[in-house]
Design an enzyme around this catalytic site. Structure first.
Site, PDB file in Angstrom:
ATOM      1  N   ASP A 224       0.836  -1.201   0.000  1.00  0.00           N
ATOM      2  CA  ASP A 224       0.000   0.000   0.000  1.00  0.00           C
ATOM      3  C   ASP A 224       0.875   1.256   0.000  1.00  0.00           C
ATOM      4  O   ASP A 224       2.108   1.178   0.027  1.00  0.00           O
ATOM      5  CB  ASP A 224      -0.918   0.019   1.223  1.00  0.00           C
ATOM      6  CG  ASP A 224      -0.146   0.430   2.458  1.00  0.00           C
ATOM      7  OD1 ASP A 224       1.004  -0.025   2.591  1.00  0.00           O
ATOM      8  OD2 ASP A 224      -0.663   1.215   3.264  1.00  0.00           O
ATOM      9  N   GLU A 225       0.212   2.405  -0.017  1.00  0.00           N
ATOM     10  CA  GLU A 225       0.870   3.705   0.167  1.00  0.00           C
ATOM     11  C   GLU A 225       2.107   3.905  -0.706  1.00  0.00           C
ATOM     12  O   GLU A 225       3.167   4.307  -0.216  1.00  0.00           O
ATOM     13  CB  GLU A 225       1.234   3.894   1.659  1.00  0.00           C
ATOM     14  CG  GLU A 225       0.009   4.019   2.537  1.00  0.00           C
ATOM     15  CD  GLU A 225       0.334   4.114   4.037  1.00  0.00           C
ATOM     16  OE1 GLU A 225      -0.502   4.652   4.761  1.00  0.00           O
ATOM     17  OE2 GLU A 225       1.397   3.654   4.474  1.00  0.00           O
TER      18      GLU A 225
END
Ligand code: TNX
Length: 543
Positions: free
Chosen positions: A355-356
């Site tokens: 993620d991110e």
């Protein structure tokens, strides 16, 4: 359910009658009385714990009125040699708690005044972690169809024994009592996890083991080990020495973290420690984002800009790094890392985070990287796990990939729903309920608040199966409570954030939804918190 009638039992009445008699005959003969004292059985000490204080709440239990007595003469028996590790664990627990070890018998039929019996009885119907515990005046029987089930049962027994500090003050010599009764128990979810972020804050091997012991006590069975992130790379990889000589040297708020990584030997030791507690370790190599520490170690291979990333990195920003997709070396790098870790990992999964990533990351590049990462993980005999956000954007992943959901909205979750539609199972970690690094309330010194406050009641009152529209009980493998490390400076800090929410979430993961009530949980929790405080654990006390 439980009956809490507490009456003195026969031996106690005998003890009281004896005292009266002694007072009566005092004038006549002191010696006779002394003789009586040594000949008659001493009153048994009252049990220190009751069945209604066991956390997580068992599926069913019943407390009797009589006492079982554990003494140095009690025997541990089992009907199956494969239970030797559980016997050793149980005996270490008795020693630590009561100060004496019990004799063990290799014959199940050997008689003894009292015994703790571990019974493996294969059955195809039961959940693999189900157990039954029956306590009579003569023995404690824990039975299950697997070693893991026996181990979970031992944890319930542990909560019915005194804490080590209570036992030091034992006025009755080496006798401890437990109420007679029965527990019949099994978990709601097969996956009951906890995540430790050792990148933002580094924990020694002993500290990691202490935390694994806490997990075992509350019947968790997954330890997700977040080994790499922007702030520090924490695992030795053969052929990539700078990952540790350079990449492990920083942490949040620390420019010179000395020896802040685990050797492969230490890693294998931690895996074995978790295995012995029937806890599966899932290592995480966060990619393609959260890789500042790896890039600082090998900028020429993993970084695009031809420059060096700012290092050491001691801040707490996210979305600040990603592997350089146009450089094919990133696949050799990822393959070498998985090749080093996979053979030492006994569990089936390797977590890739996922993620991110920074805004500049192209969706197509991300997809190609994740499909190849999945292939690499599979080629080393493991399955991929990652955050649904953004793994759920990658079409074409196989069904055996496990998604982890963190979003806090009810109608949000395209990526999670994509994975569900693809046949992937989901582990629920909605941040507003499960994140142990959130502040309890506005006055909590440690912790973050980006997903709101997470007090004890908030972390208890939710149902994983109704959090996200379209994600139902059938799609959910379990839940996980992550402890991110941005605000943690020590094991004591970690304990403050972990306790008591570790107990709250243990009950969400284990106990039947319809039997969970916050009011009655609070009574159980009060008793557990008292025990933890007696042991010196840094528990956040409720307001
Ligand atoms: C979100 S949700 C993160 C972490 C942070 C955490 C702090 C997710 C997969 N990532 O990078 O440490 O919030 O609460």
């Amino acid at each position: 359910m439980s009956s809490n009638l507490i009456l003195p039992n026969a031996t106690q009445w005998l003890g009281r009658a004896k005292s009266l008699l002694c007072v009566g005959v005092l004038q006549i003969s002191l010696t006779a009385c002394t003789f009586f004292e040594s000949e008659l059985p001493q009153p048994l000490p009252k049990p220190t714990a009751t069945y209604d204080s066991v956390v997580p709440l068992p599926v069913s239990f019943e407390q009797g009125r009589e006492y079982f007595s554990l003494t140095p003469n009690s025997l541990i028996k089992s009907n199956d040699n494969s239970l030797q590790p559980e016997i050793t664990y149980l005996n270490a627990m008795v020693k630590q708690t009561l100060g004496f070890e019990l004799a063990t018998s290799d014959s199940f039929w050997k008689t003894s005044p009292s015994s703790v019996e571990l019974i493996l009885k294969p059955s195809t119907q039961q959940d693999s972690e189900a157990y039954d515990m029956v306590v009579t005046e003569k023995n404690i029987q824990i039975s299950a169809s697997t070693r893991a089930g026996i181990f979970r049962g031992i944890q319930s027994l542990k909560q019915l024994l005194p804490t080590p500090t209570e036992s030091k003050g034992n006025p009755n010599g080496l006798v401890w009592t437990i109420y007679t009764g029965e527990i019949s128990d099994q978990p709601r979810y097969a996956y009951r996890g906890f995540m430790l972020d050792v990148s933002r804050h580094f924990y020694s091997v002993d500290e990691v083991k202490t935390i694994i012991d806490y997990l075992a006590e509350y019947k968790y069975n997954v330890f997700h080990f977040h080994l790499t992130d922007d702030q520090g790379w924490r695992i030795e990889i053969p052929g990539w020495p700078k990952l540790t000589s350079v990449g492990s040297r920083s942490a949040v708020g620390m420019e010179d973290c000395d020896n802040c990584y685990y050797t492969l030997e230490q890693y294998a030791d931690i895996v074995a420690y978790a295995d012995a507690r029937h806890i599966t370790l899932i290592p995480e190599i966060d990619t393609p984002g959260h890789v500042r520490a790896a890039q600082a170690s090998y900028p020429e291979l993993l970084y695009c800009d031809g420059d060096k990333p700012e290092w050491p990195y001691t801040g707490i920003k996210v979305k600040i790094s990603s592997l350089c997709f146009k450089n094919p070396d990133i696949y050799d790098f990822f393959n070498d890392v998985v090749a080093a870790i996979a053979p030492l990992t006994t569990g089936p999964y390797i977590h890739v985070g996922g993620d991110e990533t920074p805004k500049w990351v192209d969706k197509k590049d991300y997809r190609e990287f994740m499909l190849r990462a999945q292939f690499i993980i599979a080629s080393h005999g493991k399955k991929m796990m990652g955050w649904t956000n953004d793994l759920g954007n990658v079409k074409g992943l196989p069904e055996n990939v496990l998604g982890q959901h963190w979003s806090i909205k009810k109608t949000c979750c395209e990526t999670t729903l994509n994975m569900v539609a693809q046949g992937n199972q989901i582990v629920m970690s909605p941040a507003n309920k499960t994140y142990l690094d959130l502040k309890y309330n506005k006055d909590t010194k440690l912790g973050l608040k980006w997903a709101g406050f997470n007090d004890v009641e908030n972390s208890y009152n939710w149902n994983p199966a109704t959090m996200v529209e379209g994600v139902n009980e059938d799609h959910i493998l379990g839940i996980e409570a992550p402890l991110w490390g941005e605000t943690v400076n020590s094991l004591e800090d970690a304990e403050y954030l972990i306790f008591p929410r570790l107990l709250t979430l243990a009950e969400v993961a284990w106990s039947p939804q319809e039997q969970r009530q916050f009011d009655s949980f609070q009574n159980r929790l009060d008793k557990q918190v008292q025990r933890l405080k007696q042991r010196g654990v840094n528990v956040h006390l409720q307001d």
